[in-house]
Design a protein around this motif. Structure first.
Motif, PDB file in Angstrom:
ATOM      1  N   VAL A 185     -66.235 -17.506  37.092  1.00  0.00           N
ATOM      2  CA  VAL A 185     -67.590 -18.005  37.338  1.00  0.00           C
ATOM      3  C   VAL A 185     -68.594 -17.341  36.396  1.00  0.00           C
ATOM      4  CG1 VAL A 185     -69.478 -18.073  39.006  1.00  0.00           C
ATOM      5  CG2 VAL A 185     -67.155 -18.679  39.721  1.00  0.00           C
ATOM      6  N   LEU A 186     -68.491 -16.021  36.247  1.00  0.00           N
ATOM      7  CA  LEU A 186     -69.440 -15.304  35.390  1.00  0.00           C
ATOM      8  C   LEU A 186     -69.254 -15.642  33.916  1.00  0.00           C
ATOM      9  CD1 LEU A 186     -69.630 -11.722  36.940  1.00  0.00           C
ATOM     10  CD2 LEU A 186     -71.434 -13.453  36.896  1.00  0.00           C
ATOM     11  N   PHE A 187     -68.017 -15.559  33.445  1.00  0.00           N
ATOM     12  CA  PHE A 187     -67.780 -15.715  32.014  1.00  0.00           C
ATOM     13  C   PHE A 187     -67.791 -17.184  31.592  1.00  0.00           C
ATOM     14  CE2 PHE A 187     -66.774 -11.401  32.607  1.00  0.00           C
ATOM     15  CZ  PHE A 187     -66.760 -10.767  31.375  1.00  0.00           C
ATOM     16  N   TYR A 188     -67.275 -18.062  32.429  1.00  0.00           N
ATOM     17  CA  TYR A 188     -67.298 -19.480  32.075  1.00  0.00           C
ATOM     18  C   TYR A 188     -68.702 -20.056  32.227  1.00  0.00           C
ATOM     19  CZ  TYR A 188     -65.860 -24.370  31.739  1.00  0.00           C
ATOM     20  OH  TYR A 188     -65.706 -25.677  31.325  1.00  0.00           O
ATOM     21  N   GLY A 189     -69.388 -19.668  33.297  1.00  0.00           N
ATOM     22  CA  GLY A 189     -70.652 -20.321  33.610  1.00  0.00           C
ATOM     23  C   GLY A 189     -71.899 -19.649  33.092  1.00  0.00           C
ATOM     24  N   VAL A 190     -71.854 -18.330  32.833  1.00  0.00           N
ATOM     25  CA  VAL A 190     -73.107 -17.609  32.594  1.00  0.00           C
ATOM     26  C   VAL A 190     -73.125 -16.857  31.265  1.00  0.00           C
ATOM     27  CG1 VAL A 190     -74.680 -15.867  33.496  1.00  0.00           C
ATOM     28  CG2 VAL A 190     -73.433 -17.355  35.083  1.00  0.00           C
ATOM     29  N   LEU A 191     -72.048 -16.156  30.919  1.00  0.00           N
ATOM     30  CA  LEU A 191     -72.078 -15.209  29.801  1.00  0.00           C
ATOM     31  C   LEU A 191     -71.490 -15.797  28.521  1.00  0.00           C
ATOM     32  CD1 LEU A 191     -70.891 -12.045  31.745  1.00  0.00           C
ATOM     33  CD2 LEU A 191     -73.226 -12.671  31.163  1.00  0.00           C
ATOM     34  N   PRO A 192     -72.064 -15.423  27.365  1.00  0.00           N
ATOM     35  CA  PRO A 192     -73.284 -14.641  27.177  1.00  0.00           C
ATOM     36  C   PRO A 192     -74.552 -15.438  27.447  1.00  0.00           C
ATOM     37  CG  PRO A 192     -72.417 -15.287  25.056  1.00  0.00           C
ATOM     38  CD  PRO A 192     -71.409 -15.735  26.077  1.00  0.00           C
ATOM     39  N   LEU A 193     -74.458 -16.777  27.337  1.00  0.00           N
ATOM     40  CA  LEU A 193     -75.568 -17.650  27.699  1.00  0.00           C
ATOM     41  C   LEU A 193     -75.004 -18.847  28.452  1.00  0.00           C
ATOM     42  CD1 LEU A 193     -77.608 -17.702  24.346  1.00  0.00           C
ATOM     43  CD2 LEU A 193     -78.222 -16.480  26.445  1.00  0.00           C
ATOM     44  N   PRO A 194     -75.731 -19.369  29.431  1.00  0.00           N
ATOM     45  CA  PRO A 194     -75.203 -20.532  30.161  1.00  0.00           C
ATOM     46  C   PRO A 194     -75.185 -21.807  29.333  1.00  0.00           C
ATOM     47  CG  PRO A 194     -77.422 -19.987  30.900  1.00  0.00           C
ATOM     48  CD  PRO A 194     -76.997 -18.878  29.988  1.00  0.00           C
ATOM     49  N   MET A 195     -76.038 -21.885  28.317  1.00  0.00           N
ATOM     50  CA  MET A 195     -76.103 -23.077  27.469  1.00  0.00           C
ATOM     51  C   MET A 195     -76.343 -22.653  26.026  1.00  0.00           C
ATOM     52  SD  MET A 195     -78.468 -25.591  29.824  1.00  0.00           S
ATOM     53  CE  MET A 195     -78.477 -26.861  28.557  1.00  0.00           C
ATOM     54  N   GLY A 196     -75.848 -23.441  25.082  1.00  0.00           N
ATOM     55  CA  GLY A 196     -76.176 -23.242  23.690  1.00  0.00           C
ATOM     56  C   GLY A 196     -75.279 -22.283  22.931  1.00  0.00           C
ATOM     57  N   LEU A 197     -74.824 -21.235  23.560  1.00  0.00           N
ATOM     58  CA  LEU A 197     -73.955 -20.269  22.890  1.00  0.00           C
ATOM     59  C   LEU A 197     -73.076 -19.604  23.947  1.00  0.00           C
ATOM     60  CD1 LEU A 197     -73.479 -19.294  19.981  1.00  0.00           C
ATOM     61  CD2 LEU A 197     -74.914 -17.324  20.500  1.00  0.00           C
ATOM     62  N   ALA A 198     -72.251 -20.419  24.599  1.00  0.00           N
ATOM     63  CA  ALA A 198     -71.404 -19.945  25.694  1.00  0.00           C
ATOM     64  C   ALA A 198     -70.007 -19.641  25.146  1.00  0.00           C
ATOM     65  CB  ALA A 198     -71.347 -20.987  26.809  1.00  0.00           C
ATOM     66  N   TRP A 199     -69.870 -18.473  24.503  1.00  0.00           N
ATOM     67  CA  TRP A 199     -68.635 -18.149  23.794  1.00  0.00           C
ATOM     68  C   TRP A 199     -67.423 -18.128  24.720  1.00  0.00           C
ATOM     69  CZ3 TRP A 199     -64.695 -14.574  23.727  1.00  0.00           C
ATOM     70  CH2 TRP A 199     -63.906 -14.537  22.574  1.00  0.00           C
ATOM     71  N   PHE A 200     -67.551 -17.511  25.896  1.00  0.00           N
ATOM     72  CA  PHE A 200     -66.401 -17.429  26.792  1.00  0.00           C
ATOM     73  C   PHE A 200     -65.998 -18.813  27.302  1.00  0.00           C
ATOM     74  CE2 PHE A 200     -68.043 -13.048  27.112  1.00  0.00           C
ATOM     75  CZ  PHE A 200     -66.880 -12.357  26.809  1.00  0.00           C
ATOM     76  N   PRO A 207     -73.658 -32.186  24.873  1.00  0.00           N
ATOM     77  CA  PRO A 207     -74.128 -31.871  26.223  1.00  0.00           C
ATOM     78  C   PRO A 207     -73.050 -31.847  27.299  1.00  0.00           C
ATOM     79  CG  PRO A 207     -74.653 -34.143  25.675  1.00  0.00           C
ATOM     80  CD  PRO A 207     -74.107 -33.519  24.426  1.00  0.00           C
ATOM     81  N   ASP A 208     -71.838 -32.356  26.990  1.00  0.00           N
ATOM     82  CA  ASP A 208     -70.794 -32.412  28.022  1.00  0.00           C
ATOM     83  C   ASP A 208     -70.560 -31.055  28.666  1.00  0.00           C
ATOM     84  OD1 ASP A 208     -70.637 -34.962  27.099  1.00  0.00           O
ATOM     85  OD2 ASP A 208     -68.484 -34.959  26.734  1.00  0.00           O
ATOM     86  N   TYR A 209     -70.524 -30.013  27.854  1.00  0.00           N
ATOM     87  CA  TYR A 209     -70.321 -28.654  28.346  1.00  0.00           C
ATOM     88  C   TYR A 209     -71.552 -27.778  28.088  1.00  0.00           C
ATOM     89  CZ  TYR A 209     -65.300 -29.750  28.657  1.00  0.00           C
ATOM     90  OH  TYR A 209     -64.074 -30.300  28.969  1.00  0.00           O
ATOM     91  N   GLY A 210     -72.718 -28.420  28.025  1.00  0.00           N
ATOM     92  CA  GLY A 210     -73.943 -27.656  27.828  1.00  0.00           C
ATOM     93  C   GLY A 210     -74.057 -27.056  26.436  1.00  0.00           C
ATOM     94  N   TRP A 211     -73.631 -27.835  25.404  1.00  0.00           N
ATOM     95  CA  TRP A 211     -73.724 -27.362  24.013  1.00  0.00           C
ATOM     96  C   TRP A 211     -73.116 -25.958  23.890  1.00  0.00           C
ATOM     97  CZ3 TRP A 211     -77.889 -29.550  26.654  1.00  0.00           C
ATOM     98  CH2 TRP A 211     -78.231 -30.836  26.240  1.00  0.00           C
ATOM     99  N   MET A 212     -71.900 -25.809  24.392  1.00  0.00           N
ATOM    100  CA  MET A 212     -71.341 -24.460  24.543  1.00  0.00           C
ATOM    101  C   MET A 212     -71.035 -23.770  23.211  1.00  0.00           C
ATOM    102  SD  MET A 212     -67.551 -25.297  26.037  1.00  0.00           S
ATOM    103  CE  MET A 212     -66.453 -26.469  25.235  1.00  0.00           C
ATOM    104  N   TRP A 213     -70.746 -24.540  22.158  1.00  0.00           N
ATOM    105  CA  TRP A 213     -70.441 -23.884  20.880  1.00  0.00           C
ATOM    106  C   TRP A 213     -70.932 -24.783  19.741  1.00  0.00           C
ATOM    107  CZ3 TRP A 213     -69.873 -19.099  20.201  1.00  0.00           C
ATOM    108  CH2 TRP A 213     -69.390 -18.577  18.995  1.00  0.00           C
ATOM    109  N   PRO A 214     -72.165 -24.588  19.313  1.00  0.00           N
ATOM    110  CA  PRO A 214     -72.802 -25.524  18.367  1.00  0.00           C
ATOM    111  C   PRO A 214     -72.399 -25.298  16.917  1.00  0.00           C
ATOM    112  CG  PRO A 214     -74.337 -23.798  18.946  1.00  0.00           C
ATOM    113  CD  PRO A 214     -73.090 -23.543  19.760  1.00  0.00           C
ATOM    114  N   PHE A 215     -71.114 -25.012  16.679  1.00  0.00           N
ATOM    115  CA  PHE A 215     -70.623 -24.757  15.327  1.00  0.00           C
ATOM    116  C   PHE A 215     -69.397 -25.642  15.081  1.00  0.00           C
ATOM    117  CE2 PHE A 215     -72.389 -20.693  16.922  1.00  0.00           C
ATOM    118  CZ  PHE A 215     -73.527 -20.641  16.103  1.00  0.00           C
ATOM    119  N   PRO A 216     -69.596 -26.861  14.621  1.00  0.00           N
ATOM    120  CA  PRO A 216     -68.459 -27.789  14.483  1.00  0.00           C
ATOM    121  C   PRO A 216     -67.369 -27.293  13.551  1.00  0.00           C
ATOM    122  CG  PRO A 216     -70.456 -28.664  13.441  1.00  0.00           C
ATOM    123  CD  PRO A 216     -70.871 -27.497  14.252  1.00  0.00           C
TER     124      PRO A 216
END
Length: 203
Positions: free
Chosen positions: A107-122, A163-172
């Motif tokens: 829950v923490l790493f998938y949903g929140v860390l390091p950011l919940p949207m835009g750069l969600a590396w985990f 947006p499907d996963y909240g722009w989790m990794w914006p580096f194509p």
């Protein structure tokens, strides 16, 4: 690419075996309809809001795994067996992740860390592990050419960067590299599994 009817027949058989394995596990994996659960309806509404309407198909088009439960759209039983098998293999990876890391970490790493949207590396790494299994399933059922298809590549990149996963990794380009590396591994696996062809002097 394998003929469609052969791929469908094999997928139907594999899907039946996979569901049987789900049921026989010490902790069975359940496959249930997403719309029947209030928390999934609430999640759909929340995702619609935080993505400004970008994710508006959570209940009708997407499969979600929490713990040992896989939540599917209402029309899942009517999906082509190839599609259903490939997606359930993807989701089984998420079940394994819950078993490996536990609910709190997921829950923490998938949903929140390091950011919940835009750069969600985990979230991106958890999803990549599952998407590599998607590519493996496509290669095994439909053929390596299907796994290498530009349309599938573009869809995976879109999901990671959109947006499907909240722009989790914006580096194509990173996602493209992951896909290329995975396809090399998968091609090697298939080559090792393939029966060897007898040489001429043994015929």
């Amino acid at each position: 690419m394998k003929p469609t009817h052969i791929a469908d027949r094999r997928a139907r058989e594999e899907l039946s075996r996979l569901l049987e394995r789900f049921a026989r596990r010490r902790r069975p994996i359940r496959v249930v309809k997403k719309s029947e659960y209030w928390h999934q309806r609430a999640a759909g509404a929340a995702l619609w809001a935080v993505t400004f309407g970008g994710q508006n198909k959570y209940l009708t088009h997407y499969v979600t795994t929490l713990g040992h439960t896989i939540y599917v759209p209402d029309d899942f039983d009517g999906w082509e067996p190839t599609r259903a098998l490939e997606i359930l293999r993807h989701e089984a990876v998420h079940v394994a992740q819950f078993e490996r890391y536990g609910w709190v970490v997921m829950v923490l790493f998938y949903g929140v860390l390091p950011l919940p949207m835009g750069l969600a590396w985990f979230r991106a790494r958890f999803e990549w592990e599952a998407y590599e299994e998607t590519l493996r399933a496509v290669a095994e059922i439909e053929g390596l050419a299907a796994a290498r298809a530009p349309a599938l590549r573009a869809e995976i990149v879109r999901r990671f960067t959109g947006p499907d996963y909240g722009w989790m990794w914006p580096f194509p380009r990173t996602v493209e590299r992951w896909i290329d590396e995975a396809l090399v591994r998968i091609e090697g696996e298939l080559a090792r599994k393939a029966p060897s062809t007898p040489s001429a002097d043994t015929l």
